[in-house]
Design an enzyme around this catalytic site. Sequence first.
Site, mmCIF file in Angstrom:
data_model
loop_
_atom_site.group_PDB
_atom_site.id
_atom_site.type_symbol
_atom_site.label_atom_id
_atom_site.label_comp_id
_atom_site.label_asym_id
_atom_site.label_seq_id
_atom_site.Cartn_x
_atom_site.Cartn_y
_atom_site.Cartn_z
ATOM 1 N N HIS A 148 0.510 -1.568 -0.091
ATOM 2 C CA HIS A 148 0.204 -0.057 0.107
ATOM 3 C C HIS A 148 0.928 1.484 0.096
ATOM 4 C CE1 HIS A 148 -3.985 -2.291 1.645
ATOM 5 N NE2 HIS A 148 -3.349 -2.201 0.870
ATOM 6 N N CYS A 162 5.506 15.505 -6.188
ATOM 7 C CA CYS A 162 4.293 16.303 -7.077
ATOM 8 C C CYS A 162 4.322 15.199 -7.997
ATOM 9 C CB CYS A 162 5.410 17.758 -7.732
ATOM 10 S SG CYS A 162 4.219 18.352 -7.850
ATOM 11 N N CYS A 170 5.476 17.781 -11.978
ATOM 12 C CA CYS A 170 7.210 17.208 -11.943
ATOM 13 C C CYS A 170 7.969 16.539 -11.599
ATOM 14 C CB CYS A 170 6.729 19.053 -11.786
ATOM 15 S SG CYS A 170 7.812 18.944 -9.538
ATOM 16 N N CYS A 200 4.034 21.918 -4.111
ATOM 17 C CA CYS A 200 5.617 22.000 -4.225
ATOM 18 C C CYS A 200 5.646 23.436 -4.631
ATOM 19 C CB CYS A 200 5.241 21.316 -6.022
ATOM 20 S SG CYS A 200 6.900 20.916 -6.220
ATOM 21 N N CYS A 206 6.263 23.780 -8.991
ATOM 22 C CA CYS A 206 5.080 24.130 -9.397
ATOM 23 C C CYS A 206 3.888 24.778 -8.985
ATOM 24 C CB CYS A 206 5.140 22.789 -10.782
ATOM 25 S SG CYS A 206 4.745 21.545 -9.938
#
Length: 242
Positions: A122, A130, A133, A151, A154
């Site tokens: 799991h 992210c 990116c 992030c 970005c």
Amino acid sequence: MNDYELIRNILDKSRYTVAMCGTDMMKESGMPSLRAPEIAYQVEQEFGYSPEEIFSSIFYVNRPETFFKYYREWMLKPHLEPSAGFYALAELERRGKLQCSIANNVHNLPGRAGCQKVLNLHGTIYDNECPRCGRKYSMEYIRDAKRVPLCEDCMAVIRPKVLLFGEQVDNRMMTAAAEEIAKADVLLLLGTSIGSGLCERYVKYFEGETLIIINAAEHFTDAKADIVLREEVKTALPKIVL
């Protein structure tokens, strides 16, 4: 010969042993069952939704504030330490008597106890990235975020690499688990049963000599095992390892 000696002798003779670490081993380390009625009620009182509803990809996408508030409070902040059962498992591996551990707990308790070869079906709370990116983030970054963790490059919402309710285990991970079990002479079911969600899909691949269950709770499928030790793993396994 008592049960501990019997299992010890079997492990000594085994060429390839695989352990499956179940939910009761997590409980022995202090993790509450999020599906337990009293926990579900507490979560619904606090958030207005059930744990299954919140801990889902739909909530992650559409209600990230609620998702991460729940995730931090119930998954990241409880301080879990591996039980004595996990440390005994790691000692078995160090002695060359255990070749692989398979777990469905997202806290990587076998790995934190010292096991080197672990299949975390799991995922784990220690892997975050992210989705845009691919930048990686630590568990502490997610835990310490005041709001939705974004992030730094970005500004996309970071995705914990754990299996959410309703999602399927990655095919490659499923294949790896099936292949490990197929190679085993001995299969240890620890804190779980043949009929559990963890084992039901994989035990069918076991063609070895001995299936051993160590679990305090009884289950009607226990009759299919070769040996059943009715005891908590945290007390039983250290007696076997010595």
